[in-house]
Scaffold this active site. Structure first.
Site, mmCIF file in Angstrom:
data_model
loop_
_atom_site.group_PDB
_atom_site.id
_atom_site.type_symbol
_atom_site.label_atom_id
_atom_site.label_comp_id
_atom_site.label_asym_id
_atom_site.label_seq_id
_atom_site.Cartn_x
_atom_site.Cartn_y
_atom_site.Cartn_z
ATOM 1 N N GLY A 289 58.227 11.698 68.053
ATOM 2 C CA GLY A 289 57.089 12.583 68.258
ATOM 3 C C GLY A 289 56.094 11.957 69.203
ATOM 4 N N LYS A 290 55.263 12.830 69.796
ATOM 5 C CA LYS A 290 54.305 12.347 70.785
ATOM 6 C C LYS A 290 52.954 12.994 70.544
ATOM 7 C CE LYS A 290 53.890 11.603 75.784
ATOM 8 N NZ LYS A 290 54.566 11.788 77.093
ATOM 9 N N GLY A 291 51.898 12.173 70.542
ATOM 10 C CA GLY A 291 50.547 12.669 70.342
ATOM 11 C C GLY A 291 49.648 12.315 71.500
ATOM 12 N N GLY A 292 48.344 12.537 71.300
ATOM 13 C CA GLY A 292 47.396 12.298 72.380
ATOM 14 C C GLY A 292 47.244 10.841 72.754
ATOM 15 N N LYS B 159 54.747 3.002 66.090
ATOM 16 C CA LYS B 159 53.830 3.775 66.920
ATOM 17 C C LYS B 159 53.404 2.907 68.086
ATOM 18 C CE LYS B 159 49.467 6.318 67.120
ATOM 19 N NZ LYS B 159 48.348 6.937 66.372
ATOM 20 N N ASP C 48 38.363 11.464 59.614
ATOM 21 C CA ASP C 48 38.948 12.692 60.171
ATOM 22 C C ASP C 48 39.825 13.372 59.121
ATOM 23 O OD1 ASP C 48 39.888 14.691 61.829
ATOM 24 O OD2 ASP C 48 41.403 13.417 62.783
#
Length: 647
Positions: free
Chosen positions: A20-23, A39, A141
């Protein structure tokens, strides 16, 4: 990009495929460590961020590792090099929490999860928060994407590297947040950069997640606006403390959405906890803590009961009727067993025998009411010194005025005025002395009170001791009998209707797979999606123009965008005639009617016992009420005679 890294202890780690890829980074599998993932950050980390991760990997105790994907080791491009990422536990078999509290998601993924499962998931969410808070750390958050729940209801927190970490007095801040999970006192900030979060801030988000779980994914600040400025944006409603389920919700400017789960589902003590979390009182550090939520939910979990009509309907025992059945009568289904087989069991219920028992029960005889007019009483005398001689002086004065008018040619208007004044005075009791008028008023009020008391007691006697209540209940049972007789015909109609509605049902099932939560709709961000969810609009199947337009904040443009998205989903649908009516469809109809049949049988059997009790208990009630009625009739007759004695 290199896939070979070194841990802080010098072990070499080879990365596998990207998961998976995030910001800020991507997650990769680690073939040599099947229970862990890696990560890696896209950009180089500054010194404070590296220090934060180095500290976290040294503090991953058993509780943190049990309830979170806590960093376990840092990754470096070479031995002694800068921190480029970290290893963490692999989270499998768990879904984001919104896939549990969203009714449409739950129907697909966990159809057998009843409300007690949601309650346990809420409890475990609080436990995970407590594990973090007890060590001086804060999520910051809080949102529906960083809390994952499994089939065992266990909760795991993810994105731990974004938490606010207390490293022996040095705070590594959380500088991101989701607007519709942000507490009122932090709403409106342009950025969270430099903002210190507290456990009390987290406790707002925790209460919101628990509310989502227990109340069908509804947002506590989304509802029907009562003020012109309310409902435009979820963020402004949170900031203004417009908690839609508060005791003073109307004054706050927001009422709950139509057909939503009532706040009375939970006991008063838990209602007060939500109110404290979502109103002004919570901003000064007084929101319920994670530990308090655990204790409250554990207490509630011991007070569950099941509905007699549907075993999946579980609810707290302070309620007298099943809330899920009540909502289903309004067309709102939260819990349904989507099993594909039906097992018919012989209940031993025979309608003709049960109804014969009911018919054999004799109704109570009518209650004999006292004849007030035949009761002999003596009027109470006037108090000593009180006479009814009125004001003869006024009449004498009027006679003198008339005589003067006739002899002295005084205008006739004076005579008319004097006569009118006298008769007006008489009409209001002016002919009586003030003492006599007061006595009349007192006796009149006493008579009115006595009459009302007698009539109320007579009405009660007719319902409780006479045939009225018995006949009313028997009429209700007769209606249930007719409904029971009509079940066979109703089943045939429902099965025939399956063919007529086949294409629409296939289309709805198809559209139910498209969730607004993950859709890209212009102008509809997370807060707007939360508002739609609060009004029961969760998938493309729920989208209708009027339904969306009725949500405050959705004007013509946004409503058109949501409807256009539904149409785009609908264009992908292709009807399959071979699957027009499946055995599962037929079984769903039969299951629904079987639940109705069992409920009717239970009600009719209970009716036999109830009518027998009403019939056998009537004698005792009649004797008690007869004495009360006689006393009330005596009081009424006396008060009436006392008033008549003044005439």
């Amino acid at each position: 990009m290199t896939k070979r890294f070194v841990t802080a202890s010098g072990a070499v780690v080879q990365l596998g495929r990207e998961l998976g890829k995030g910001g800020e980074g991507s997650v990769f599998e680690v073939p040599s460590l099947p229970n862990q993932v890696a990560k890696l950050y896209h950009d180089s980390l500054d010194r404070p961020k590296q220090d934060k991760l180095r500290f976290m990997v040294t503090r991953g105790d058993q509780a943190l590792l049990q309830y979170s994907a806590w960093p376990q080791d840092t990754l470096h491009p070479s031995s002694g090099g800068p921190v480029a990422g970290f290893l963490m536990p692999k989270v499998t078999g768990r879904d984001p929490i919104h896939m549990l509290y969203g009714p449409a998601y739950r129907r697909q993924n966990r159809p057998k999860a009843a409300w007690d499962f949601l309650l346990y998931a809420a409890r475990n969410t609080a436990v995970a928060f407590e594990a973090l808070h007890a060590r001086g750390h804060v999520l910051g958050d809080v949102n529906q994407g960083n809390v994952f729940v499994g089939a065992d209801s266990k909760v795991v927190l993810i994105d731990c590297d974004s938490f606010q970490i207390n490293a022996n007095g040095t705070l590594h801040l959380c500088e991101v947040g989701v607007a519709h999970f942000t507490p009122p006192e932090l709403q409106g900030l342009s950025s969270f950069r430099g903002v210190k979060r507290s456990a009390n801030h987290d406790n707002f988000g925790l209460a919101l997640l628990i509310f989502h779980l227990l109340f069908g994914g509804r947002h506590p600040f989304s509802g029907v606006p009562q003020k012109s400025e309310a409902g435009e944006a979820l963020e402004s409603d949170i900031k203004a403390f417009r908690y839609a389920y508060a005791r003073d919700s109307k004054a706050r400017g927001m009422l709950p959405p139509p057909k939503s789960i009532p706040i009375a589902l939970v006991p008063d003590s838990m209602q007060a906890m939500f109110e404290q979390a979502f109103t002004e009182r919570g901003t000064s550090g007084l929101r319920p803590t994670a530990q308090q939520w655990v204790a409250a939910i554990d207490a509630l979990r011991t007070r569950m009961k099941k509905c007699s009509s549907a075993s999946i309907h579980v609810y707290p025992d302070h309620l007298t009727h099943c809330p899920w059945c009540a909502l289903e009568q309004q067309g709102i289904v939260y819990f349904v067993d989507l099993g594909t087989t039906i097992t018919a069991t012989a209940s031993g219920f025979v309608l003709t025998k049960v109804w014969a028992l009911i018919e054999a029960i004799a109704p109570p005889p009518p209650v004999s009411m006292p004849n007030v007019a035949s009761i002999t009483v003596t009027a109470t005398p006037l108090p000593v010194g009180l006479k009814g001689n009125g004001h003869p002086g006024l009449l004498k004065a009027l006679i003198v005025i008339v005589a003067l008018c006739l002899t002295a040619a005084i205008p006739a208007a004076w005579i008319i005025w004097g006569g009118a004044a006298y008769f007006a005075w008489s009409a209001v009791g002016g002919s009586d002395s003030p003492e006599l008028a007061g006595e009349k008023l007192k006796r009149k009020n006493r008579m009115i009170t006595a009459e009302r008391a007698y009539q109320a007691l007579a009405d009660r006697a007719r319902k409780e001791a006479g045939p009225e209540g018995f006949n009313h209940r028997k009429k209700q049972l007769s209606d249930l009998r007719n409904e029971y007789v009509g079940l066979a015909a109703k089943e045939k109609v429902e099965l025939d209707k399956l063919h007529q509605t086949a294409e629409q049902r296939q289309r709805d099932k198809f559209l139910d797979r498209y969730f607004i939560e993950v859709a890209s709709i212009p102008g509809v961000g997370p807060a707007k999606k939360a508002a739609l969810r609060s009004f029961g609009i969760e998938t493309a199947a729920d989208v209708q123009w009027n339904k969306v337009r009725s949500v405050k904040g959705f004007g013509e443009v946004l409503t058109r965008a949501v409807v256009d998205w539904r149409k785009a989903c609908e264009r992908k649908f292709v009807f399959n005639p071979a699957q027009a009516v499946t055995e599962a469809d037929r079984n769903a109809v039969r299951a629904k009617l079987m639940v109705q049949r069992k409920g009717l049988e239970a009600s009719l059997l209970a009716g036999v016992t109830e009518l027998q009790r009403m019939s056998t208990e009537v004698n005792g009630r009649t004797a008690a009420l007869r004495n009360q009625l006689q006393a009330a009739a005596q009081e009424f007759a006396q008060a009436r005679a006392d008033l008549a004695g003044l005439s």
